[in-house]
Design a protein around this motif. Structure first.
Motif, PDB file in Angstrom:
ATOM      1  N   PHE A  82      47.893  38.271  52.764  1.00  0.00           N
ATOM      2  CA  PHE A  82      46.444  38.217  52.585  1.00  0.00           C
ATOM      3  C   PHE A  82      46.054  37.041  51.686  1.00  0.00           C
ATOM      4  CE2 PHE A  82      46.301  42.034  54.836  1.00  0.00           C
ATOM      5  CZ  PHE A  82      44.990  42.449  55.029  1.00  0.00           C
ATOM      6  N   THR A  83      46.824  36.811  50.632  1.00  0.00           N
ATOM      7  CA  THR A  83      46.547  35.672  49.743  1.00  0.00           C
ATOM      8  C   THR A  83      46.668  34.360  50.502  1.00  0.00           C
ATOM      9  OG1 THR A  83      47.381  36.905  47.832  1.00  0.00           O
ATOM     10  CG2 THR A  83      47.273  34.514  47.630  1.00  0.00           C
ATOM     11  N   ASN A  84      47.664  34.258  51.350  1.00  0.00           N
ATOM     12  CA  ASN A  84      47.887  33.022  52.105  1.00  0.00           C
ATOM     13  C   ASN A  84      46.798  32.750  53.125  1.00  0.00           C
ATOM     14  OD1 ASN A  84      50.281  32.728  50.699  1.00  0.00           O
ATOM     15  ND2 ASN A  84      51.566  33.544  52.343  1.00  0.00           N
ATOM     16  N   HIS A  85      46.014  33.763  53.452  1.00  0.00           N
ATOM     17  CA  HIS A  85      44.974  33.612  54.474  1.00  0.00           C
ATOM     18  C   HIS A  85      43.565  33.771  53.916  1.00  0.00           C
ATOM     19  CE1 HIS A  85      47.371  33.064  58.132  1.00  0.00           C
ATOM     20  NE2 HIS A  85      48.278  33.776  57.494  1.00  0.00           N
ATOM     21  N   LEU A  86      43.371  33.413  52.663  1.00  0.00           N
ATOM     22  CA  LEU A  86      42.013  33.261  52.152  1.00  0.00           C
ATOM     23  C   LEU A  86      41.376  32.056  52.822  1.00  0.00           C
ATOM     24  CD1 LEU A  86      42.727  33.903  48.368  1.00  0.00           C
ATOM     25  CD2 LEU A  86      41.422  35.398  49.894  1.00  0.00           C
ATOM     26  N   CYS A  94      39.615  37.621  44.329  1.00  0.00           N
ATOM     27  CA  CYS A  94      40.157  38.552  43.334  1.00  0.00           C
ATOM     28  C   CYS A  94      41.536  39.056  43.756  1.00  0.00           C
ATOM     29  CB  CYS A  94      39.184  39.730  43.185  1.00  0.00           C
ATOM     30  SG  CYS A  94      39.753  41.040  42.078  1.00  0.00           S
ATOM     31  N   HIS A  95      42.563  38.718  42.979  1.00  0.00           N
ATOM     32  CA  HIS A  95      43.903  39.213  43.302  1.00  0.00           C
ATOM     33  C   HIS A  95      43.960  40.738  43.263  1.00  0.00           C
ATOM     34  CE1 HIS A  95      48.176  39.977  43.310  1.00  0.00           C
ATOM     35  NE2 HIS A  95      48.023  40.648  42.179  1.00  0.00           N
ATOM     36  N   ASN A  96      43.271  41.346  42.309  1.00  0.00           N
ATOM     37  CA  ASN A  96      43.290  42.810  42.229  1.00  0.00           C
ATOM     38  C   ASN A  96      42.733  43.440  43.500  1.00  0.00           C
ATOM     39  OD1 ASN A  96      44.394  42.814  39.654  1.00  0.00           O
ATOM     40  ND2 ASN A  96      42.401  42.812  38.652  1.00  0.00           N
ATOM     41  N   THR A 121      41.523  34.037  41.699  1.00  0.00           N
ATOM     42  CA  THR A 121      41.622  34.398  40.283  1.00  0.00           C
ATOM     43  C   THR A 121      42.611  35.554  40.132  1.00  0.00           C
ATOM     44  OG1 THR A 121      39.949  36.157  40.227  1.00  0.00           O
ATOM     45  CG2 THR A 121      39.156  33.856  40.105  1.00  0.00           C
ATOM     46  N   PRO A 122      43.120  35.791  38.922  1.00  0.00           N
ATOM     47  CA  PRO A 122      44.015  36.942  38.734  1.00  0.00           C
ATOM     48  C   PRO A 122      43.281  38.273  38.812  1.00  0.00           C
ATOM     49  CG  PRO A 122      43.612  35.834  36.645  1.00  0.00           C
ATOM     50  CD  PRO A 122      43.028  34.960  37.707  1.00  0.00           C
ATOM     51  N   GLY A 123      41.973  38.245  38.787  1.00  0.00           N
ATOM     52  CA  GLY A 123      41.159  39.461  38.885  1.00  0.00           C
ATOM     53  C   GLY A 123      39.736  39.138  38.484  1.00  0.00           C
ATOM     54  N   ILE A 124      38.774  39.495  39.325  1.00  0.00           N
ATOM     55  CA  ILE A 124      37.380  39.116  39.067  1.00  0.00           C
ATOM     56  C   ILE A 124      36.834  39.776  37.807  1.00  0.00           C
ATOM     57  CG2 ILE A 124      35.010  39.449  39.894  1.00  0.00           C
ATOM     58  CD1 ILE A 124      36.465  37.030  41.086  1.00  0.00           C
ATOM     59  N   VAL A 125      37.056  41.072  37.628  1.00  0.00           N
ATOM     60  CA  VAL A 125      36.489  41.754  36.466  1.00  0.00           C
ATOM     61  C   VAL A 125      37.003  41.132  35.174  1.00  0.00           C
ATOM     62  CG1 VAL A 125      36.338  43.955  35.248  1.00  0.00           C
ATOM     63  CG2 VAL A 125      36.126  43.901  37.729  1.00  0.00           C
TER      64      VAL A 125
END
Length: 271
Positions: free
Chosen positions: A241-245, A211-213, A252-256
């Motif tokens: 943080f995104t680069n180290h998933l 989740c990006h959010n 995703t742009p946001g799970i909800v």
């Protein structure tokens, strides 16, 4: 606008590095150059797929080949373009044809979320005879901490959790993971409660959505607490943080906001 660094790698190289190094990511600390490993699945994605799961196997193969963007320099609060998340991989999931598919709304790190997913897979595969059953983790809240590699844990999250965890223990493959997968009723085997692991579930075909959010809000919390050793901006830290998933994860742009897309695609919601 998202900026990207010049240290790009080819899709083929990224997949190769991911397959070679995934085991090390699960149990050891990783450094700056490991973010490219996130471009592919961890381990052999077909290793623990049930007999007769041809459609699930095809999906796993396509997801392993789908590109992941893990070379961001900065990211904004709200993503507005498919090239800012793992659109190709997410599209493959949304197009998965079999009706036996479930999305888990996973928010609590210390809940039995991995155990519940494992139980659902076991019942669908062997009790209801749906070998192509697809389990998807819509991961956010504190559960999202399990989707970062040990570079992020060493740099930020061990301090953030006040030393409660020193590394990502949810990636470790227990001894049960080496048991004979042909004996699916082994009470201490691969499919038992002794083998709750993200990597093992990935090897069985489960998919973990990020989740990006949650990335944005966690990095905001780190900023507020002063946990920022490199003095990064919020946008830079969110990119890091995104680069180290971890390998195999689908951003995703946001799970909800993605949950309605999954439900419209026929996924059964579970909490």
């Amino acid at each position: 606008m998202i900026k990207r660094t010049n240290n790009t790698i080819t899709r083929r190289d990224a997949m190769k590095r991911a397959l070679i190094c995934a085991g090390a990511v699960a149990v050891a600390s990783v450094g700056h150059n490991t973010s490219a490993m996130a471009a592919g699945m961890s381990g052999d994605p077909a290793n623990l797929l049930p007999s007769g799961a041809g459609t699930l196997r095809d999906l796993s193969d396509r997801l392993a080949k789908a590109p992941r963007r893990r070379d961001f320099k900065t990211v904004p609060m709200i993503l507005t373009s498919p090239d800012q998340w793992d659109d190709a991989a997410l599209t493959e999931i949304l197009r998965y044809a079999p009706k036996s598919k479930q999305v888990w709304d996973n928010t609590a790190l210390e809940s039995p979320w991995l155990n519940l997913m494992r139980n659902a897979m076991n019942a669908q595969i062997w009790s209801f005879k749906h070998p192509d059953f697809l389990t998807v983790s819509a991961t956010h809240g504190t559960a999202h901490l399990a989707l970062y590699d040990n570079y992020i844990w060493n740099k930020y999250l061990s301090t953030f959790t006040k030393g409660k965890w020193a590394s990502n223990i949810w990636l470790k493959q227990p001894p049960a993971s080496t048991a004979n997968p042909a004996d699916f009723n082994d009470v201490e085997g691969v499919y038992s409660p002794h083998d709750n692991s993200i990597i093992v579930l990935q090897r069985r075909g489960a998919v973990f959505l990020a989740c990006h959010n949650e990335v944005w809000e966690l990095t905001m919390a780190l900023h507020n607490k002063g946990i920022n050793p490199d003095k990064l901006s919020h946008e830079e830290m969110a990119a890091e943080f995104t680069n180290h998933l971890i390998p195999g994860v689908v951003l995703t742009p946001g799970i909800v906001g993605t949950l309605p897309e999954l439900e419209q695609a026929g996924f059964h919601y579970a909490k």
